[in-house]
Design an enzyme around this catalytic site. Sequence first.
Site, PDB file in Angstrom:
ATOM      1  N   GLU A  46     -25.738  90.672  40.907  1.00  0.00           N
ATOM      2  CA  GLU A  46     -25.271  91.997  40.492  1.00  0.00           C
ATOM      3  C   GLU A  46     -25.900  92.372  39.144  1.00  0.00           C
ATOM      4  O   GLU A  46     -26.028  91.541  38.252  1.00  0.00           O
ATOM      5  CB  GLU A  46     -23.749  92.002  40.365  1.00  0.00           C
ATOM      6  CG  GLU A  46     -23.183  93.366  39.988  1.00  0.00           C
ATOM      7  CD  GLU A  46     -21.673  93.354  39.805  1.00  0.00           C
ATOM      8  OE1 GLU A  46     -21.035  94.356  40.156  1.00  0.00           O
ATOM      9  OE2 GLU A  46     -21.136  92.342  39.308  1.00  0.00           O
ATOM     10  N   LYS A 128     -21.680 100.432  43.709  1.00  0.00           N
ATOM     11  CA  LYS A 128     -20.326  99.876  43.737  1.00  0.00           C
ATOM     12  C   LYS A 128     -19.313 101.021  43.718  1.00  0.00           C
ATOM     13  O   LYS A 128     -19.402 101.928  42.887  1.00  0.00           O
ATOM     14  CB  LYS A 128     -20.140  98.969  42.520  1.00  0.00           C
ATOM     15  CG  LYS A 128     -18.885  98.111  42.523  1.00  0.00           C
ATOM     16  CD  LYS A 128     -18.931  97.150  41.342  1.00  0.00           C
ATOM     17  CE  LYS A 128     -17.739  96.222  41.306  1.00  0.00           C
ATOM     18  NZ  LYS A 128     -17.850  95.242  40.184  1.00  0.00           N
ATOM     19  N   CYS A 163     -19.855  91.843  43.469  1.00  0.00           N
ATOM     20  CA  CYS A 163     -18.739  91.241  42.750  1.00  0.00           C
ATOM     21  C   CYS A 163     -17.433  91.346  43.541  1.00  0.00           C
ATOM     22  O   CYS A 163     -17.353  90.887  44.667  1.00  0.00           O
ATOM     23  CB  CYS A 163     -18.635  91.896  41.378  1.00  0.00           C
ATOM     24  SG  CYS A 163     -17.698  90.960  40.155  1.00  0.00           S
TER      25      CYS A 163
END
EC number: 4.2.1.66
Length: 351
Positions: A46, A128, A163
Amino acid sequence: MVLTKYKAAAVTSEPCWFDLEGGVRKTIDFINEAGQAGCKLVAFPEVWIPGYPYWMWKVTYQQSLPMLKKYRENAMAVDSDEFRRIRRAARDNQIYVSLGFAEIDHATLYLAQALIDPTGEVINHRRKIKPTHVEKLVYGDGAGDTFMSVTPTELGRLGQLNCWENMNPFLKSLNVSMGEQIHIAAWPIYPGKETLKYPDPATNVADPASDLVTPAYAIETGTWTLAPFQRLSVEGLKKNTPEGVEPETDPSTYNGHARIYRPDGSLVVRPDKDFDGLLFVDIDLNECHLTKALADFAGHYMRPDLIRLLVDTSRKELVTEVDRNGGIVQYSTRERLGLNTPLENDKEGKK
């Protein structure tokens, strides 16, 4: 035609902190290394470029400002020369690249992932959907047309999440429904459980992410699951500490957390704390068969007549434009960023 057997790699390495150019060069080096090793896929952590801003969990607002400015200055736009160089590296090595990076679009940063194919084209671009806790001080939310994860490829149906998205049951269900076979669980930098202090929950350290969340994803979805992680050095600790604050001296708690799991959740490989580089795996998609024969939550082991998930992939604009017929002009983030334009066959790409 889908390949059923091939070699893949997950990156576990220290980013080039606050250094876009250095990060691009290091990314290309890893792509070259994976390609020379015969890999068909390489996966990065990430926000690998320009590194995960872990300092935001540890400093005050005033302390964060100089670091935040420098971080934003080294974020990467998808219509930039830097990003095109990475795309060319994928093309030159005939390899799929799953890249995590801090994307800057106008004046907002996003926790972005791109899936680049062996021709250098971006076949998926996602953000995200919700930055985690203090991440909201740095990044914005993904939109309806930037959160889909699973993409059909010649390596199988490949998904990517960032994540804590990897423990989001709704995103997991969405990926299962699309028949995901290979998953990139991209993680940032995390301290180990030995740093945990009450009342901070154990959710907030690396060990559960590596050894609970990631294998659970593999088991529940029946996918090959690669978990690239960032690493940290003494020098990296200094770079991520504001002026006037004493930096930590032992980075070992941040290292050794990358993993690769089979579709049944069994561990393939984990690095030593001092390992920096590529973790390799020989993938056989046929190993997905028996796990999905036992539990396919997109098919025989689900009841859509009882439980369903509503997904909205439309983009909601702050400002909309009316066309000459009185309708609303529709366009996607992908179109606006120029990702539908093929990578040019330029001289630099032929070097």
